[in-house]
Write a protein that holds these residues in place. Structure first.
Motif, PDB file in Angstrom:
ATOM      1  N   ALA A  34       5.786   5.496  -1.706  1.00  0.00           N
ATOM      2  CA  ALA A  34       6.622   6.688  -1.480  1.00  0.00           C
ATOM      3  C   ALA A  34       5.840   7.795  -0.795  1.00  0.00           C
ATOM      4  CB  ALA A  34       7.160   7.177  -2.839  1.00  0.00           C
ATOM      5  N   ILE A  35       4.628   7.984  -1.239  1.00  0.00           N
ATOM      6  CA  ILE A  35       3.816   9.000  -0.587  1.00  0.00           C
ATOM      7  C   ILE A  35       3.598   8.648   0.860  1.00  0.00           C
ATOM      8  CG2 ILE A  35       1.509  10.000  -0.551  1.00  0.00           C
ATOM      9  CD1 ILE A  35       1.629   9.997  -3.624  1.00  0.00           C
ATOM     10  N   ARG A  36       3.418   7.393   1.143  1.00  0.00           N
ATOM     11  CA  ARG A  36       3.227   6.964   2.534  1.00  0.00           C
ATOM     12  C   ARG A  36       4.476   7.202   3.357  1.00  0.00           C
ATOM     13  NH1 ARG A  36      -0.608   7.763   4.766  1.00  0.00           N
ATOM     14  NH2 ARG A  36      -0.245   6.167   6.353  1.00  0.00           N
ATOM     15  N   VAL A  37       5.637   7.039   2.651  1.00  0.00           N
ATOM     16  CA  VAL A  37       6.879   7.291   3.397  1.00  0.00           C
ATOM     17  C   VAL A  37       6.887   8.702   3.951  1.00  0.00           C
ATOM     18  CG1 VAL A  37       9.369   7.663   3.125  1.00  0.00           C
ATOM     19  CG2 VAL A  37       8.304   5.619   2.210  1.00  0.00           C
ATOM     20  N   VAL A  38       6.498   9.652   3.069  1.00  0.00           N
ATOM     21  CA  VAL A  38       6.616  11.052   3.503  1.00  0.00           C
ATOM     22  C   VAL A  38       5.390  11.568   4.206  1.00  0.00           C
ATOM     23  CG1 VAL A  38       8.284  11.642   1.740  1.00  0.00           C
ATOM     24  CG2 VAL A  38       5.852  11.886   1.271  1.00  0.00           C
ATOM     25  N   SER A  39       4.417  10.745   4.380  1.00  0.00           N
ATOM     26  CA  SER A  39       3.233  11.285   5.024  1.00  0.00           C
ATOM     27  C   SER A  39       2.805  10.498   6.246  1.00  0.00           C
ATOM     28  CB  SER A  39       2.081  11.355   4.021  1.00  0.00           C
ATOM     29  OG  SER A  39       1.724  10.025   3.624  1.00  0.00           O
ATOM     30  N   THR A  40       3.413   9.359   6.505  1.00  0.00           N
ATOM     31  CA  THR A  40       2.923   8.581   7.638  1.00  0.00           C
ATOM     32  C   THR A  40       3.383   9.198   8.944  1.00  0.00           C
ATOM     33  OG1 THR A  40       2.861   6.349   8.606  1.00  0.00           O
ATOM     34  CG2 THR A  40       4.937   7.085   7.677  1.00  0.00           C
ATOM     35  N   ARG A  41       2.600   8.815   9.976  1.00  0.00           N
ATOM     36  CA  ARG A  41       2.898   9.415  11.268  1.00  0.00           C
ATOM     37  C   ARG A  41       3.842   8.551  12.074  1.00  0.00           C
ATOM     38  NH1 ARG A  41      -2.490  11.761  12.476  1.00  0.00           N
ATOM     39  NH2 ARG A  41      -2.538  13.469  10.983  1.00  0.00           N
ATOM     40  N   ILE A  43       7.226   6.373  12.302  1.00  0.00           N
ATOM     41  CA  ILE A  43       8.527   6.257  11.634  1.00  0.00           C
ATOM     42  C   ILE A  43       8.767   4.843  11.141  1.00  0.00           C
ATOM     43  CG2 ILE A  43      10.992   6.381  11.952  1.00  0.00           C
ATOM     44  CD1 ILE A  43      10.709   8.696  13.704  1.00  0.00           C
ATOM     45  N   ALA A  46       7.103   4.318   8.185  1.00  0.00           N
ATOM     46  CA  ALA A  46       7.780   4.991   7.077  1.00  0.00           C
ATOM     47  C   ALA A  46       8.922   4.132   6.569  1.00  0.00           C
ATOM     48  CB  ALA A  46       8.274   6.368   7.514  1.00  0.00           C
ATOM     49  N   ALA A  47       9.656   3.579   7.478  1.00  0.00           N
ATOM     50  CA  ALA A  47      10.761   2.703   7.064  1.00  0.00           C
ATOM     51  C   ALA A  47      10.254   1.530   6.267  1.00  0.00           C
ATOM     52  CB  ALA A  47      11.534   2.252   8.299  1.00  0.00           C
ATOM     53  N   LEU A  50       9.287   2.412   2.977  1.00  0.00           N
ATOM     54  CA  LEU A  50      10.491   2.618   2.182  1.00  0.00           C
ATOM     55  C   LEU A  50      11.012   1.301   1.637  1.00  0.00           C
ATOM     56  CD1 LEU A  50      12.358   4.833   1.170  1.00  0.00           C
ATOM     57  CD2 LEU A  50      13.781   4.437   3.160  1.00  0.00           C
ATOM     58  N   LEU A 102       5.176  14.424  12.868  1.00  0.00           N
ATOM     59  CA  LEU A 102       6.433  14.190  12.185  1.00  0.00           C
ATOM     60  C   LEU A 102       6.713  15.244  11.117  1.00  0.00           C
ATOM     61  CD1 LEU A 102       6.567  10.312  11.774  1.00  0.00           C
ATOM     62  CD2 LEU A 102       8.008  11.752  13.156  1.00  0.00           C
ATOM     63  N   ASN A 103       5.758  16.098  10.906  1.00  0.00           N
ATOM     64  CA  ASN A 103       5.989  17.155   9.915  1.00  0.00           C
ATOM     65  C   ASN A 103       6.387  18.431  10.615  1.00  0.00           C
ATOM     66  OD1 ASN A 103       5.469  15.559   7.778  1.00  0.00           O
ATOM     67  ND2 ASN A 103       3.320  16.128   7.631  1.00  0.00           N
TER      68      ASN A 103
END
Lengths: 179, 862, 104
Positions: A34-41, A43, A46-47, A50, A102-103
């Motif tokens: 989950a942390i990787r979902v919101v922190s990876t560069r 997409i 991230a998927a 997820l 992405l942030n």
């Protein structure tokens, strides 16, 4: 198995070791993912992270004796929603590979908010549950019981959900039409 | 025993009431009446006269009864024959004749009660009759004289009102009513003098008359008040009347209980009023200027009736003056001094007048001085008799002057310019004039002799010898100026209008009533005096013999007051006047001739009817409580019962010094204390009695004394006549132009011409000196204080407004308003970033809020 | 096991999802974070259904609820992605901080 685990020094004879261990392990993985979902560069990454989260979630459902839900999770979430996500990613990516940041600019704001929330909820949970344990069910939730519930007391919501799904499908088609 | 009062005596209050009603009728309806109101005036005056005559008749009856006369009809007896047997006073018939007093309450306020009523005694009866008679004659005269006037109706209204006012005053029962009549007369005088007020000089003369008399009226008010407050306690206690009542004041003055200081100052104050009203020095200046009014006004008001109001006042309240000035005890007092000065200065002034009416005016002032002199010296009856006779001959003189101007000199009164030689053209007028002049001068046997000579005689007899000589000198002067006036008017060569010449402008011109400009001498009749720019007509009109008239005295100060009549006589030459003018003139001349015989002292006491009926008897009367509104009952009247001590100081009877003859009435059984040797006015009355009139002294007539004055008068007449002939006709070189050649004569002349500069003193010095600073002060107050306050208020308002605007309105109020707007906008600006459109931020906010809310919940539930 | 396990895990995942919603720029990523949140909620529900088990049977309402959520989430993701695609077509960008025209 319980007797074995208990022999390892467990004071609580009714602690289900296997469940606990699996839980903790899967939880760790899920958290990391989950942390990787919101922190990876990336997409796509991230998927994919997820996906792991969702799968882990399914495993947790199994540990919670919710076999039907777990299977539904896998089928719907992992199978359809994630595919949908990937399609979405594919269709909305301007360039391949290059992402930029992405942030957004205010991303530091999220940390305190999240922490605050986590703190509050955590404190509340711990304070409420303290050392309670979850009971072991005799059997899992039977599909029949679920269907009994869905089709009788919750028939109306069920039908509503069908309409929602129908509307969503039509809406998505309408929205995404290319003309 | 006094009979019940007759109807006339009881209702004498009708006498002034009828003319008053007449006045109202004339004012309201006069213009619509066929004779424009004059018929109402005549009718009311005639009615008044009838009632006055009836009153007189009944009064005489009353006196006769009180003195024991059997015969009733006094006037009939009088007319039948002069002689009658008067019971000698020593017998003791005769006592104080109670006047008929009636009064009604007029109004009450604050403890004061003001009454109005009548006080009919001999003096009042005489005056009522006189005023009514003269008023009627003058109104008849006015029918012709004022015909066609622009304010004919109002003229008659004012005349009628005047008569009503004087009649009110004459029969006044108390001082307040007297004041009322006094003021009405003053008002009418003002109205009538200023009858032709369109010319500024007339208006000024009217104002001058009114204000000068006003100055004196202060004295009247002060006097009434002073006397009232002093007398009221005594009169209420002893007589039951207020301190205003004349009867009460008389009694109080003679009671011996009155403070002499109060009496003195009261008398002084009242006399000041008389100075103003009767034209005594120093307030005489208004009378000559009052000639600006029409001639009937001059003849009625300013010679016979109104100006004698002052004399009447003194005569009425004689006890007050008697005690106040200690008349019997001194040989000089305030009244006689003023009177003497008046006699002389006005007689001197009469010599330099060119206006015939002004001559007569100064003559009036002089004769009023005689009356005052008589009163001031204790000669009560001669003075009152002089009022009586003077009214006839002076009124006659004025009416003759009117007649002359009306028909002889084409409305001019300038003797020098427009008269002369009129005796031939207007014989009746001239005859009446001459008769009246001789009466005025005091020639035997005309009326003036009997009255004026008695004054002179009594003045000397009562211890005022110096003033007797002054009076003799005055008689000399009187003869002199009257002769001059007669000569200039009726004899000599006709001049100006009398010669038939017309001055186009002078019918509308009105020379100034007075002016300060000096003038050429009055005898500057030299033809080489250049005519000036205000020459109204071409000098060609004035022939060689019209020299006096041709000399246009520059800005002639006392130039002829031209009757600015509204109609132009079409007759060019002098002629005798019409009947309406002549009949009153002749009646008056006849009376001037014979009225002396009503009190002909030289012929004995039986000829002294006037004295008998008019002079009050100085007897001590039992004090009776006041009868208000009712007649004194004969029984209750103190005059009859319970003993009256009669004290008559009739020295004629005894032929010696003034011893009183004392006697009690026959029927009086009660023993009363006999009066003291002196009687009323000399000693206090006995307890329980009051005196109403002092025991005045009467000088014994001696032909030797009378001859003195006769000779002086004759000398005056002859000398003046001769001088006039020399000066005006023969044009004697030594006399003509004397005042121009000789500095002394010129100086004297100029001094007289300017009326001793008294007018200058009054107007320029006193009035200006007082009024100017006051006016300046008032102006200063107005500009600085009042306007300053107003401006200051405005300025303050402005400054405050500006400050409020700047500080409160702009800063506070607007600031608040602006601030609220600013707050709103700033709040909006501040809150604007929240709605950034960024989903992430919305989410952040949402979850943050949720977190906070959760914390709150947790804490709340913890 | 301890009751707190499931719930804490769910809470943490929820908060991670919240962080993701706040911090991520890409719309799809935000949707993914929303999925995280929904899943955390599901876990919560199932945990509670287990916690409230009576007489050996789990409270089946929790399971039903969770199923419904799954269905709804699926529908939501479908519509959401359709919208994202529409936005992308019009704006050529799905970076949320660039799509802020609806600001005050």
């Amino acid at each position: 198995m319980i007797a074995l685990l208990a022999q390892d020094g467990a004071e609580l004879p009714d602690v289900n070791v296997a469940v606990n261990v699996s839980f903790y392990a899967i939880a760790a993985v899920m958290l990391f993912a989950a942390i990787r979902v919101v922190s990876t560069r990336n997409i796509v990454h991230a998927a994919l992270w997820l996906v792991i989260v969702l799968s882990g979630m399914a495993a947790q459902y199994l540990l919670a004796s919710a076999e039907f839900v777990a299977v539904s999770q896998v089928l719907v979430y992992v199978g359809a929603v994630m595919v949908l996500f990937l399609f979405g990613i594919m269709l909305t990516r301007a360039q391949i590979g290059a992402e930029g940041n992405l942030n957004n600019r205010n991303w530091p704001l999220g940390i305190p908010v999240a922490l605050l929330l986590a703190g509050v909820m955590g404190w509340a949970i711990i304070d409420f549950f303290s050392d309670d344990t979850l009971p072991e069910p005799n059997s899992g939730a039977s599909t029949q019981a679920i269907s009994d519930q869905i089709l009788s007391p919750y028939l109306a919501p069920f039908l509503a959900v069908t309409f929602v799904l129908l509307a969503a499908a039509i809406g998505a088609i309408v929205l995404a039409r290319k003309d | 025993m006094l009979a019940a009062n007759g109807w006339f005596l009881d209702n004498a209050w009708l006498i002034p009431l009828i003319p008053a009603i007449g006045f109202a009728v004339i004012i309201l309806f006069g213009k619509r009446l066929p004779m424009q109101g004059s018929e109402v005036g005549l009718a009311t005056m005639a009615a008044s006269l009838v009632i006055a005559a009836g009153t007189a008749f009944q009064w005489m009856q009353r006196v006769d009864e009180a003195t024991g006369e059997e015969e009733a009809a006094g006037p009939i007896r009088y007319l039948a024959g002069m002689g009658r047997s008067l019971t000698v006073a020593a017998e003791g018939e005769g006592g104080f004749v109670e006047p008929v007093i009636r009064s009604w309450t007029w109004w009450e306020s604050g403890g004061f009660e003001f009454g109005i009523g009548q006080h009919i005694d001999g003096l009042a009866v005489m005056a009522l009759l006189l005023v009514a008679f003269i008023s009627l004659l003058v109104q008849i005269f006015s029918l012709e004289y004022v015909r066609g006037d622009r304010r004919y109706t109002h003229f008659f209204a004012a005349l009628t009102l005047f008569s009503a006012g004087m009649l009110v005053m004459v029969l006044a029962e108390n001082m307040v009513q007297l004041l009322l009549g006094w003021e009405i007369m003053g008002l009418c005088s003002f109205m009538l003098i200023g009858h032709w007020w369109e010319e500024e000089d007339n208006a000024r003369a009217a104002l001058k008359a009114f204000l000068t008399v006003r100055v004196g009226d202060i004295g009247l008010l002060v006097g009434i008040a002073v006397l009232y407050f002093s007398a009221n306690p005594w009169t209420q206690e002893n007589l039951g009347v207020s301190g205003f009542s004349i009867r009460g004041l008389s009694a109080w003055a003679l009671s011996g209980e009155a403070s002499s200081t109060v009496l003195l100052w009261g008398s002084v104050a009242l006399f000041i009023a008389c100075i103003g009203k009767s034209g005594q020095f120093p307030l005489h200046t208004w009378l000559p200027d009052a000639m600006a009014g029409p001639t009937p006004v001059s003849s009625l008001l300013h010679s016979s009736t109104m100006v004698v109001a002052g004399v009447f006042l003194v005569a009425r309240l004689y006890p007050v003056f008697w005690e106040g000035f200690s008349i019997p005890d001194v040989s000089v007092n305030f009244i006689v001094v003023i009177a003497a000065i008046t006699i002389v200065i006005s007689a001197l002034l009469a010599f330099v007048q060119t206006d015939i009416k002004k001559v007569l005016a100064y003559s009036t002032v002089s004769q009023l001085g005689y009356m005052m002199l008589g009163l001031g010296a204790g000669a009560w009856l001669p003075a009152v008799f002089h009022i009586f006779t003077h009214a006839f001959f002076k009124c006659c003189l004025f009416l003759c002057a009117g007649s002359v101007s009306h028909s002889g000199s084409h409305h001019s009164f300038d003797m020098k310019r427009d008269m002369g030689g009129l005796a031939k053209k207007m014989p009746i007028t001239a005859g009446a004039w001459i008769v009246s002049t001789l009466a005025l001068a005091g020639v035997f046997p005309l009326s003036g002799f009997f009255s004026k000579d008695e004054i002179i005689d009594n003045v000397g007899h009562n211890g005022y010898e110096v003033f007797m000589y002054v009076a003799l000198f005055g008689a000399f002067l009187t003869a002199g100026y009257m002769a001059r006036a007669t000569y200039l008017t009726f004899f000599g060569e006709p001049r100006g209008a009398a010669a038939g010449e017309r001055h186009e402008e002078h019918a509308d011109l009105h020379a100034p009533a007075y002016a300060m400009a000096g003038a050429h001498g009055d005898d500057a009749g030299l033809p080489d005096t250049a005519p000036t720019e205000d020459d109204p007509a071409d000098p060609v009109l004035h022939g060689a013999d019209a020299t006096p008239g041709a000399a246009r005295e520059v800005g002639d100060p006392d130039d002829a007051v031209v009757d600015t009549q509204d109609h132009h006589d079409s007759h060019a030459s002098p002629h005798e006047s019409g009947k309406l003018i002549l009949v009153p003139v002749c009646i008056l001349a006849f009376l001037a001739l014979v009225s002396g015989f009503t009190n002909a002292v030289p012929f004995g006491e039986e000829w002294e009817d006037f004295k008998k009926y008019v002079e009050p008897i100085p007897a001590e009367v039992e004090a009776a409580p006041a009868e208000s509104g009712t007649e004194p009952e004969p029984e209750a009247g103190a005059a009859t019962s319970a003993g009256i001590v009669m004290a008559r100081s009739d020295t004629r009877v005894e032929g010696s010094a003034s011893d009183e003859t004392q006697a009690a009435r026959g029927e009086s059984a009660a023993a009363d204390e006999p009066a003291s040797s002196e009687g009323c006015g000399f000693t206090d009355p006995a307890a329980g009695t009051v005196c109403y009139f002092p025991a005045v002294d009467h000088a014994e007539f001696k032909w030797s004394k009378a001859a003195q004055s006769l000779v002086i008068v004759a000398v005056g007449l002859v000398a003046s006549w001769l001088i006039c002939i020399q000066l005006y006709t023969k044009r004697n070189r030594r006399l003509v132009g004397l005042t121009e050649r000789s500095t002394l004569a010129g100086g004297v002349y100029r001094f007289l011409w300017n009326k001793y500069y008294l007018d200058h003193l009054y107007e320029k010095v006193i009035v200006h000196g007082v009024a100017h600073p006051i006016a300046r002060a008032a102006y200063w107050v107005n500009q600085r204080v009042i306007d300053g306050a107003v401006n200051g208020a405005g300025l303050t308002g402005k400054v405050v407004g500006r400050w409020v605007y700047r500080n409160i309105d702009q800063r506070v109020v607007d600031g608040a308003v602006n601030a609220s707007g600013l707050v709103s906008s700033e709040t909006g600006h501040a809150l604007q970033p929240i709605q950034s459109g960024k989903v992430n931020q919305y989410g952040a906010l949402l979850f943050a809020a949720a977190a906070v809310f959760a914390i709150v919940l947790v804490i709340a539930n913890a | 096991m301890l009751a707190v396990n499931f719930f804490l895990l769910a809470a943490v995942l929820f908060c991670i999802g919240v962080y993701g919603v706040i911090a991520r720029r890409n719309a799809v990523l935000v949707l993914m974070s929303v999925e995280l949140i929904l899943n955390a909620v599901n876990l919560n529900l199932l945990g509670f259904s287990l916690y409230n088990a009576e007489s050996g049977n789990v409270n089946i309402d929790g399971h039903v609820f969770a199923l419904f959520i799954i269905a709804i989430a699926a529908a939501e993701v479908g519509v959401g992605l359709a919208m994202v695609m529409l936005v992308y077509r019009n704006r050529r960008s799905i970076a949320l901080d660039e799509l802020s025209e609806m600001r005050g």
